[in-house]
Design an enzyme around this catalytic site. Structure first.
Site, PDB file in Angstrom:
ATOM      1  N   CYS A  69      49.968 -43.037  45.770  1.00 50.56           N
ATOM      2  CA  CYS A  69      50.130 -43.054  47.018  1.00 50.56           C
ATOM      3  C   CYS A  69      49.812 -44.405  48.003  1.00 50.56           C
ATOM      4  O   CYS A  69      48.706 -44.913  47.917  1.00 50.56           O
ATOM      5  CB  CYS A  69      48.809 -41.885  47.400  1.00 50.56           C
ATOM      6  N   CYS A  72      47.064 -44.409  50.321  1.00 54.14           N
ATOM      7  CA  CYS A  72      45.645 -44.376  49.728  1.00 54.14           C
ATOM      8  C   CYS A  72      45.453 -46.025  49.219  1.00 54.14           C
ATOM      9  O   CYS A  72      44.187 -46.348  49.386  1.00 54.14           O
ATOM     10  CB  CYS A  72      45.659 -43.546  48.345  1.00 54.14           C
TER      11      CYS A  72
END
Length: 144
Positions: A69, A72
């Protein structure tokens, strides 16, 4: 109100009882002698998650994330910075939803990164999306 609290060691996961007056004094685990606060988020697994969320008397902020991600990965250093700003009043932890899919499913994590704030073993607030360190700190403090 009690004059002591329980803290779970990030190294050996033993539950420590600590006088509140010593919270800001760099406390160490009574079992393994490691620091109870490191200024770093703790990696939680299915085996350790429940104990840290339910047995810590301080709030626990969990970042549900995954290595693939992009947001992230962008937020990761911000979350580390937030840990250094919020400890020892709040424990920060991370759960890799790829490695621990049952935890993501149990808490209904639909998008990542998602921050979930736990107090007394219960989720009390949730926020999705990448945030800067100061925004994480501000959000946590408004929830508490």
């Amino acid at each position: 109100m009690s004059d002591s609290l329980h803290l779970v060691c990030p190294s050996c996961h033993a539950v420590n009882r600590l006088p509140i007056s010593r919270l800001d004094q760099g406390p160490r685990c009574g079992q393994c002698r490691q620091a109870l606060f490191t200024g770093q988020p703790l990696e939680l697994t299915g085996a350790t998650f429940g104990k840290h969320v339910s047995r810590n008397d301080i709030p626990v902020l969990v970042d549900f994330w995954a290595s693939w991600c992009g947001p992230c990965r962008m937020m990761a250093p911000q979350f580390v910075r937030a840990a250094s700003l919020l400890e020892p009043q709040v424990r920060l932890a991370k759960v890799d939803t790829e490695a621990e899919p049952t935890l993501g499913a149990r808490y209904g994590i639909r998008s990542i990164p998602t921050l979930a704030l736990f107090k007394g073993g219960r989720e009390i607030a949730r926020q999705s999306g990448a945030m800067a360190a100061q925004d994480i700190v501000r959000w946590v403090r408004t929830q508490l």
